[in-house]
Design a protein around this motif. Structure first.
Motif, short mmCIF file in Angstrom:
data_model
loop_
_atom_site.label_atom_id
_atom_site.label_comp_id
_atom_site.label_asym_id
_atom_site.label_seq_id
_atom_site.Cartn_x
_atom_site.Cartn_y
_atom_site.Cartn_z
N LEU A 21 56.82 74.37 42.87
CA LEU A 21 57.38 73.02 42.76
C LEU A 21 57.08 72.16 43.98
CD1 LEU A 21 60.86 74.05 41.30
CD2 LEU A 21 58.82 73.34 40.05
N ASP A 22 56.42 72.72 44.98
CA ASP A 22 56.07 71.95 46.17
C ASP A 22 55.09 70.85 45.77
OD1 ASP A 22 54.77 71.01 48.52
OD2 ASP A 22 55.25 72.88 49.58
N PRO A 23 55.44 69.59 45.95
CA PRO A 23 54.55 68.51 45.49
C PRO A 23 53.20 68.51 46.19
CG PRO A 23 56.38 67.62 46.78
CD PRO A 23 56.70 69.05 46.51
N ASP A 24 53.17 68.93 47.46
CA ASP A 24 51.89 68.98 48.17
C ASP A 24 50.96 70.02 47.55
OD1 ASP A 24 52.63 67.01 49.94
OD2 ASP A 24 53.36 68.42 51.46
N VAL A 25 51.53 71.15 47.14
CA VAL A 25 50.72 72.19 46.50
C VAL A 25 50.23 71.72 45.14
CG1 VAL A 25 50.79 74.52 45.52
CG2 VAL A 25 51.84 74.08 47.74
N LEU A 26 51.09 71.11 44.37
CA LEU A 26 50.68 70.63 43.05
C LEU A 26 49.61 69.54 43.18
CD1 LEU A 26 54.17 70.50 41.31
CD2 LEU A 26 52.43 72.29 41.13
N ASP A 27 49.76 68.65 44.15
CA ASP A 27 48.74 67.63 44.38
C ASP A 27 47.41 68.25 44.78
OD1 ASP A 27 50.55 65.64 43.78
OD2 ASP A 27 50.92 65.08 45.87
N LEU A 28 47.48 69.29 45.61
CA LEU A 28 46.27 69.96 46.06
C LEU A 28 45.52 70.58 44.88
CD1 LEU A 28 44.53 70.98 48.41
CD2 LEU A 28 46.11 72.90 48.63
N LEU A 29 46.25 71.23 43.99
CA LEU A 29 45.64 71.87 42.83
C LEU A 29 45.08 70.84 41.84
CD1 LEU A 29 48.31 74.66 42.41
CD2 LEU A 29 45.93 75.01 43.08
N MET A 30 45.62 69.63 41.87
CA MET A 30 45.08 68.56 41.05
C MET A 30 43.85 67.92 41.69
SD MET A 30 46.57 67.98 38.12
CE MET A 30 46.04 66.28 37.82
#
Length: 217
Positions: A21-30
Protein backbone atom coordinates in the motif's frame (compact mmCIF):
# COMPACT_ATOMS: atom_id res chain seq x y z
CA UNK A 1 -1.28 -5.73 -26.11
CA UNK A 2 -2.14 -2.61 -24.13
CA UNK A 3 0.86 -2.50 -21.80
CA UNK A 4 -0.35 0.48 -19.79
CA UNK A 5 -3.68 -1.20 -19.03
CA UNK A 6 -1.91 -4.46 -18.17
CA UNK A 7 0.49 -2.58 -15.87
CA UNK A 8 -2.42 -0.84 -14.12
CA UNK A 9 -4.20 -4.17 -13.65
CA UNK A 10 -1.01 -5.72 -12.26
CA UNK A 11 -0.76 -3.03 -9.60
CA UNK A 12 -4.45 -2.83 -8.72
CA UNK A 13 -5.46 -6.50 -8.98
CA UNK A 14 -2.28 -8.31 -7.89
CA UNK A 15 -0.02 -6.06 -5.85
CA UNK A 16 -2.31 -3.74 -3.91
CA UNK A 17 -4.56 -6.63 -2.67
CA UNK A 18 -1.42 -8.26 -1.24
CA UNK A 19 -1.19 -5.31 1.19
CA UNK A 20 1.45 -3.43 -0.76
CA UNK A 21 0.00 0.00 0.00
CA UNK A 22 3.04 2.30 0.03
CA UNK A 23 2.18 4.91 -2.64
CA UNK A 24 5.84 5.36 -3.57
CA UNK A 25 6.17 1.64 -4.27
CA UNK A 26 2.96 1.53 -6.29
CA UNK A 27 4.06 4.57 -8.30
CA UNK A 28 7.43 2.95 -8.93
CA UNK A 29 5.83 -0.24 -10.25
CA UNK A 30 3.65 1.89 -12.54
CA UNK A 31 6.67 3.83 -13.81
CA UNK A 32 9.43 1.29 -14.53
CA UNK A 33 8.41 -0.65 -17.63
CA UNK A 34 8.55 -4.32 -16.74
CA UNK A 35 7.95 -5.42 -20.33
CA UNK A 36 11.35 -3.98 -21.30
CA UNK A 37 13.16 -6.53 -19.11
CA UNK A 38 11.43 -9.84 -19.92
CA UNK A 39 12.70 -12.23 -22.62
CA UNK A 40 11.13 -11.35 -25.97
CA UNK A 41 9.22 -14.62 -26.17
CA UNK A 42 7.59 -13.96 -22.78
CA UNK A 43 6.64 -10.32 -23.30
CA UNK A 44 2.92 -11.12 -23.17
CA UNK A 45 3.48 -12.52 -19.65
CA UNK A 46 5.26 -9.41 -18.33
CA UNK A 47 2.40 -8.50 -15.98
CA UNK A 48 1.07 -11.97 -15.17
CA UNK A 49 1.08 -13.37 -11.63
CA UNK A 50 3.77 -15.92 -12.54
CA UNK A 51 7.52 -16.40 -12.36
CA UNK A 52 8.99 -15.79 -15.82
CA UNK A 53 11.93 -18.07 -16.79
CA UNK A 54 14.97 -16.08 -17.97
CA UNK A 55 17.40 -18.95 -18.53
CA UNK A 56 20.12 -20.61 -16.45
CA UNK A 57 17.44 -22.00 -14.13
CA UNK A 58 16.51 -18.52 -12.93
CA UNK A 59 13.26 -16.55 -13.05
CA UNK A 60 11.87 -13.07 -12.72
CA UNK A 61 10.01 -13.03 -9.42
CA UNK A 62 6.26 -12.52 -9.38
CA UNK A 63 5.24 -8.84 -9.34
CA UNK A 64 3.65 -9.21 -5.91
CA UNK A 65 6.94 -10.49 -4.48
CA UNK A 66 8.82 -7.54 -5.96
CA UNK A 67 6.30 -5.13 -4.46
CA UNK A 68 6.55 -6.71 -1.01
CA UNK A 69 10.36 -6.49 -1.06
CA UNK A 70 10.34 -2.83 -2.07
CA UNK A 71 7.82 -1.95 0.63
CA UNK A 72 9.78 -3.78 3.33
CA UNK A 73 13.11 -2.13 2.45
CA UNK A 74 11.85 1.48 2.81
CA UNK A 75 14.41 2.79 0.33
CA UNK A 76 16.03 6.23 0.60
CA UNK A 77 17.56 8.37 -2.12
CA UNK A 78 20.98 8.25 -0.38
CA UNK A 79 21.08 4.44 -0.13
CA UNK A 80 23.88 2.35 -1.62
CA UNK A 81 22.61 -1.08 -2.70
CA UNK A 82 24.09 -4.51 -3.37
CA UNK A 83 21.85 -6.91 -5.27
CA UNK A 84 22.94 -10.54 -5.42
CA UNK A 85 21.51 -12.08 -8.57
CA UNK A 86 20.96 -9.57 -11.38
CA UNK A 87 18.57 -11.74 -13.38
CA UNK A 88 16.95 -9.62 -16.08
CA UNK A 89 18.01 -6.32 -14.49
CA UNK A 90 14.41 -5.32 -13.74
CA UNK A 91 14.66 -5.34 -9.96
CA UNK A 92 17.94 -3.42 -10.16
CA UNK A 93 16.10 -0.80 -12.24
CA UNK A 94 13.41 -0.56 -9.55
CA UNK A 95 16.03 -0.18 -6.83
CA UNK A 96 17.99 2.37 -8.85
CA UNK A 97 14.94 4.58 -9.32
CA UNK A 98 14.78 5.17 -5.55
CA UNK A 99 18.43 5.03 -4.44
CA UNK A 100 21.80 6.62 -5.17
CA UNK A 101 23.41 3.62 -6.84
CA UNK A 102 23.08 -0.15 -7.22
CA UNK A 103 25.75 -2.77 -7.75
CA UNK A 104 24.16 -5.98 -9.01
CA UNK A 105 26.31 -9.13 -9.18
CA UNK A 106 25.40 -12.15 -11.31
CA UNK A 107 27.18 -15.49 -11.51
CA UNK A 108 25.77 -16.52 -14.92
CA UNK A 109 27.57 -14.82 -17.86
CA UNK A 110 24.46 -15.01 -20.07
CA UNK A 111 22.40 -13.19 -17.44
CA UNK A 112 25.14 -10.60 -16.91
CA UNK A 113 24.82 -9.72 -20.60
CA UNK A 114 21.01 -9.82 -20.50
CA UNK A 115 20.78 -7.52 -17.48
CA UNK A 116 23.41 -5.12 -18.79
CA UNK A 117 21.73 -4.85 -22.20
CA UNK A 118 18.29 -4.32 -20.68
CA UNK A 119 19.49 -1.63 -18.26
CA UNK A 120 21.51 0.16 -20.94
CA UNK A 121 18.62 0.13 -23.42
CA UNK A 122 16.26 1.44 -20.75
CA UNK A 123 18.71 4.23 -19.88
CA UNK A 124 19.49 3.30 -16.27
CA UNK A 125 22.79 4.96 -15.43
CA UNK A 126 23.23 4.33 -11.69
CA UNK A 127 23.49 0.51 -11.86
CA UNK A 128 26.73 -1.42 -12.31
CA UNK A 129 26.36 -5.05 -13.43
CA UNK A 130 29.27 -7.30 -12.50
CA UNK A 131 29.98 -10.97 -13.08
CA UNK A 132 30.88 -12.97 -10.01
CA UNK A 133 29.77 -15.08 -7.08
CA UNK A 134 28.43 -12.71 -4.40
CA UNK A 135 26.73 -15.28 -2.19
CA UNK A 136 29.18 -14.32 0.57
CA UNK A 137 28.89 -10.63 -0.28
CA UNK A 138 30.84 -8.18 -2.44
CA UNK A 139 33.41 -6.45 -0.29
CA UNK A 140 34.83 -3.98 -2.82
CA UNK A 141 32.18 -1.32 -2.11
CA UNK A 142 30.98 -2.45 1.33
CA UNK A 143 29.40 -1.51 3.64
CA UNK A 144 25.97 -1.07 2.05
CA UNK A 145 22.74 0.52 3.18
CA UNK A 146 20.72 -2.20 1.46
CA UNK A 147 21.47 -5.78 0.38
CA UNK A 148 18.92 -7.76 -1.63
CA UNK A 149 19.40 -11.46 -2.27
CA UNK A 150 17.26 -12.34 -5.28
CA UNK A 151 17.50 -16.13 -4.88
CA UNK A 152 17.13 -18.62 -2.07
CA UNK A 153 19.65 -19.27 0.72
CA UNK A 154 19.59 -22.04 3.35
CA UNK A 155 20.78 -19.45 5.88
CA UNK A 156 22.10 -15.89 5.76
CA UNK A 157 25.93 -15.89 5.68
CA UNK A 158 27.66 -13.98 8.45
CA UNK A 159 29.82 -12.30 5.82
CA UNK A 160 26.72 -10.72 4.24
CA UNK A 161 25.53 -9.28 7.52
CA UNK A 162 29.00 -7.85 8.17
CA UNK A 163 28.67 -5.80 4.96
CA UNK A 164 25.62 -3.90 6.22
CA UNK A 165 25.95 -0.38 7.62
CA UNK A 166 24.35 0.34 10.97
CA UNK A 167 20.74 1.06 10.04
CA UNK A 168 21.12 -1.03 6.89
CA UNK A 169 18.57 -3.57 5.70
CA UNK A 170 19.06 -6.98 4.14
CA UNK A 171 16.28 -8.88 2.37
CA UNK A 172 16.70 -12.57 1.58
CA UNK A 173 14.69 -15.73 0.95
CA UNK A 174 15.78 -18.18 3.62
CA UNK A 175 15.10 -21.91 3.84
CA UNK A 176 14.38 -24.70 1.37
CA UNK A 177 11.48 -26.60 -0.19
CA UNK A 178 8.56 -26.61 0.33
CA UNK A 179 8.59 -23.08 1.78
CA UNK A 180 11.02 -20.22 2.41
CA UNK A 181 10.83 -17.21 4.70
CA UNK A 182 11.06 -13.83 3.01
CA UNK A 183 13.23 -12.26 5.69
CA UNK A 184 14.12 -8.65 6.46
CA UNK A 185 17.19 -8.19 8.68
CA UNK A 186 18.06 -4.73 10.04
CA UNK A 187 21.45 -3.86 11.52
CA UNK A 188 20.56 -1.98 14.72
CA UNK A 189 24.13 -1.61 15.98
CA UNK A 190 27.53 -3.12 15.30
CA UNK A 191 26.97 -6.88 15.49
CA UNK A 192 23.29 -6.59 16.52
CA UNK A 193 20.48 -7.45 14.12
CA UNK A 194 16.69 -7.43 14.18
CA UNK A 195 14.86 -10.02 12.07
CA UNK A 196 11.34 -9.99 10.64
CA UNK A 197 9.81 -12.72 8.49
CA UNK A 198 7.60 -10.72 6.13
CA UNK A 199 5.88 -13.54 4.22
CA UNK A 200 6.39 -17.11 2.96
CA UNK A 201 7.18 -18.14 -0.60
CA UNK A 202 9.48 -20.37 -2.68
CA UNK A 203 12.12 -19.15 -5.15
CA UNK A 204 15.03 -20.82 -6.98
CA UNK A 205 18.15 -21.26 -4.88
CA UNK A 206 21.30 -19.28 -5.59
CA UNK A 207 24.22 -21.23 -6.96
CA UNK A 208 27.05 -22.00 -4.50
CA UNK A 209 24.91 -21.38 -1.44
CA UNK A 210 27.05 -21.57 1.72
CA UNK A 211 26.64 -24.71 3.88
CA UNK A 212 27.95 -23.14 7.11
CA UNK A 213 29.44 -20.01 8.70
CA UNK A 214 26.01 -18.51 9.13
CA UNK A 215 24.04 -16.55 11.68
CA UNK A 216 20.91 -18.37 12.78
CA UNK A 217 17.88 -16.43 14.01
Amino acid sequence: MNFEKARFNMVEQQIRPWEVLDPDVLDLLMTVKREEFVPAAARSLAFADVEIPIGCGQVMLKPVIEGKILQALQLHRSDSVLEIGAGSGYFAALLAARTEWVRTVEIEPALVRFAHENLARYGVENVIVEEGDAVQGWASRAPYDVIVVSGGLPEVPKSLLEQLKVGGRLFAFVGSMPVMKARLITCEAEGRFRTEDVFETLVPMLRNTPPQDTFRF
